[in-house]
Design a protein around this motif. Structure first.
Motif, PDB file in Angstrom:
ATOM      1  N   THR A 222      32.701  41.576  46.625  1.00  0.00           N
ATOM      2  CA  THR A 222      33.424  41.824  45.369  1.00  0.00           C
ATOM      3  C   THR A 222      33.581  43.313  45.123  1.00  0.00           C
ATOM      4  O   THR A 222      32.856  44.139  45.667  1.00  0.00           O
ATOM      5  N   ASN A 236      40.344  39.786  42.587  1.00  0.00           N
ATOM      6  CA  ASN A 236      38.932  39.672  42.216  1.00  0.00           C
ATOM      7  C   ASN A 236      38.564  38.220  41.916  1.00  0.00           C
ATOM      8  O   ASN A 236      37.483  37.737  42.309  1.00  0.00           O
ATOM      9  N   GLN A 240      35.824  36.050  44.007  1.00  0.00           N
ATOM     10  CA  GLN A 240      34.688  35.448  43.305  1.00  0.00           C
ATOM     11  C   GLN A 240      34.634  33.940  43.574  1.00  0.00           C
ATOM     12  O   GLN A 240      33.559  33.369  43.794  1.00  0.00           O
TER      13      GLN A 240
END
Length: 630
Positions: A222, A236, A240
């Motif tokens: 990340t 992102n 995730q």
């Protein structure tokens, strides 16, 4: 107006349906890629210190794995550390190919799956020869390979190659674990496939992000700061979700026990047909290959069965030693002549490849019973040089037991094996006499081998790795019992010595383990004397040093008139062994009277825990003249 309203309503319903279908499609795609739905029902534990390497070790332990052979790399470190904690012994070697050869030896001697783990890319490519050798030798083997992280594969990551494509032609199963929750089912299946049917190698790759803890993977995956812009936020979110999918349901309780195996068996009708053929035979013979040593039938049970039948037996591959050192029904010499005379031949796991002249050594007058787990091997070259009377795709060991049960009270006419044994004794006497001849220089290799044969302990395991010297040893050295002979098999691979001996010594620590090396083949694994020293696995290596690739030179010089690339040097290999922490001895013509003494010293050093190398300078004989190397 009413028609227009209906049309608009229909269009609206259609649009809603399209949107709904698109949403469903998006969800399904996201679920396939990111496990979105799976994450709704199974926990992700971001703070858990556990990692996939621990799960791998637990599965190995549940399958009875005692040793994992390796050359360490960061991709696989979690597996090795977890294995050490669980009591699975980690044995590291000086070359990845040795790790796989050692796992192969464990598989052959223990009847379980041998396991090796190596790092990604060049670590795996270094194992290819050993994996192919295991495939052709039909050894159940699990190769564990590291791999680049799941999202980085194909993007230029360190040591990232298409590993699955590389191993698909070599392995019964190739799999890549994509989430932590897949580790258990993939490995259970791999173990079962390796042992079912015709045994062989399987390959499972573990991307690095499958093996390390959540917080370590999260740190690498990340972004460090807050995402910028809509694209940054989408990326992102995607990363995730990918991370969560890797670990969703990772630590759920799963069954790790071994799956059931599928082993092909001869039918009752086939057994009865064979019983009738054998009962009528006057001169039957059995050729036993490595498959007769496979579970579920013990080698001791096979030995009892063969002795009860009393048929002359020719032993090859791992079947060497099946009948002990001096059995009256074990025939070692003059196989071609015996097969031409036999009226019935049983090929029990033996293949009609180059070792049987593609079937040409079999008489067309003989009844042939062939039994093999692999159909392609069962019928190899049967379209050209031989025809089976009965061909059975099944387990050779179980077949022999059932055949003996059907032949209760039967015993082969005694004069047939006795006449063949007389030929054995005559040939062995001639070999012994030849060993007393003086060579032009250095020691007679046959004499060296006869002295080893006479002095070798009764619990010895013999590992062979070489060409000319090993070819002579095959005629002179006699395995003392079942599973006490290791050679590469049909692939004819050089370099197996160090790995095979390492695996053998770990399986049988109380036994003397002898490696019979040619000086050429020694070069592949002499560095493993460091491994023998570090892991306290003392073995005795005898090197037939004639400063030449003699098996090639014997044909190349008379046929092509040059010895190019065949010459080596009388290298001080005994000093190399000293440098790796072993003990080296030099044996030359001037020491001939001390030969027994030097061999005895080597045995004593080995008992004290030191690996020994005896560098024997040998001359040339015509013993194997006419033998082929292609």
């Amino acid at each position: 107006k009413s028609g227009a309203s209906t049309l608009l309503a229909s269009l609206a319903d259609g649009a809603s349906s399209v949107i709904l279908n698109q949403r469903i499609l998006i969800i399904l795609v996201l679920d396939g890629k990111l496990g979105v739905l799976y994450q709704l029902f199974y926990k992700v534990e971001p703070k858990s210190p556990r990692h996939g390497g621990e799960t791998v070790a637990e599965v190995l332990k549940a399958h009875g794995v005692k040793y994992i052979f390796t050359l360490v790399g960061g991709h696989i470190s979690p597996i090795l550390v977890a294995c050490e904690k669980l009591g699975v012994r980690v044995v590291d070697t000086r070359h990845e190919v040795t790790a796989v050869f050692a796992a192969d030896a464990v598989a052959r001697l223990s009847g379980t799956v041998g396991v090796a783990a190596v790092t990604a890319g060049p670590g795996l490519t270094n194992t290819v020869t050993a994996v192919k050798n295991a495939q052709m030798a039909e050894s159940p083997l699990l190769l564990i390979g590291g791999a680049a992280a799941t999202l980085l594969q194909g993007r230029g990551a360190l040591q990232d190659i298409d590993q699955l494509s590389l191993f698909k032609p070599l392995c019964k199963l190739c799999a890549s674990v994509r989430t932590v929750r897949e580790i258990v089912p993939v490995l259970r299946r791999a173990f079962a496939v390796a042992q079912s049917g015709t045994p062989g190698p399987v390959f499972v790759e573990f991307p690095i992000d499958i093996l390390y803890p959540y917080h370590v993977v999260e740190k690498e995956l990340t972004s460090k700061g807050a995402p910028k812009g809509i694209i940054g936020k989408v990326i992102n979110w995607y990363l995730q979700n990918h991370l969560n999918n890797l670990f969703a349901g990772a630590w759920e309780t799963r069954d790790m026990s071994p799956l059931s195996l599928h082993l092909p068996q001869a039918t009752a009708e086939q057994i009865q047909q064979c019983v009738e053929l054998v009962s009528k035979a006057k001169k039957p013979a059995i050729l036993l290959g490595s498959q007769v040593t496979l579970p579920p039938t013990s080698v001791e049970k096979i030995r009892i069965v063969l002795e009860s039948l009393g048929m002359p037996c020719f032993l090859g591959g791992m079947a060497r030693g099946m009948l002990g050192k001096d059995s009256p029904i074990h025939i070692r010499q003059n196989r071609r002549d015996a097969l031409k005379e036999a009226d019935l031949v049983i090929l029990a796991g033996t293949v009609c490849d180059f070792r049987l002249s593609y079937g040409r050594v079999l008489s067309r007058r003989s009844k042939i019973i062939a039994i093999n787990r692999d159909r392609s091997q069962l019928l190899k070259n049967s379209d050209m040089f031989w025809k089976p009377t009965v061909a059975i795709q099944g387990d050779a060991g179980s077949f022999l037991v059932k055949l003996a049960e059907g032949l209760k009270g039967y015993r082969c006419p005694l004069d047939w094996p006795q006449s063949l044994k007389q030929g054995d004794l005559k040939k062995e006497k001639a070999n012994r006499e030849k060993s007393e001849e003086k060579t032009e220089r250095h020691l007679n290799p046959l004499k060296v081998l006869h002295r080893i044969e006479d002095l070798m302990a009764e619990d010895s395991i013999i590992v062979t790795d070489g060409g000319d010297f090993v070819g002579s040893a095959a005629y002179i050295l006699k395995p003392r019992g079942p599973l006490r002979w290791l050679d590469p098999g049909a692939f004819g691979t050089l370099g197996v010595g160090g790995g095979f001996a390492l695996g053998a010594k770990l399986c049988r620590p109380e036994s003397e383990v002898w490696i019979i090396y040619g000086d050429g083949s020694l070069g592949y694994s002499v560095a493993e004397f460091d491994t023998f020293t570090r892991h306290k696995t003392p073995v005795i290596a005898v090197v037939g040093n004639d400063a030449c690739w003699s098996q090639i030179s014997r044909e190349q010089v008379p046929m092509l008139g040059s010895n190019v690339a065949c010459s080596l040097a009388y290298t001080d290999y005994h000093i190399v062994a000293d440098g790796y922490g072993g003990k080296g001895y030099l044996l030359k013509r001037e020491d001939e009277a001390q030969m027994d003494n030097v061999i005895g010293k080597a045995q004593e050093e080995c008992k004290k825990g030191t690996a020994v190398l005896v560098n024997v300078l040998i001359g040339r004989t015509d013993f194997r003249e006419g033998s082929i190397s292609v």
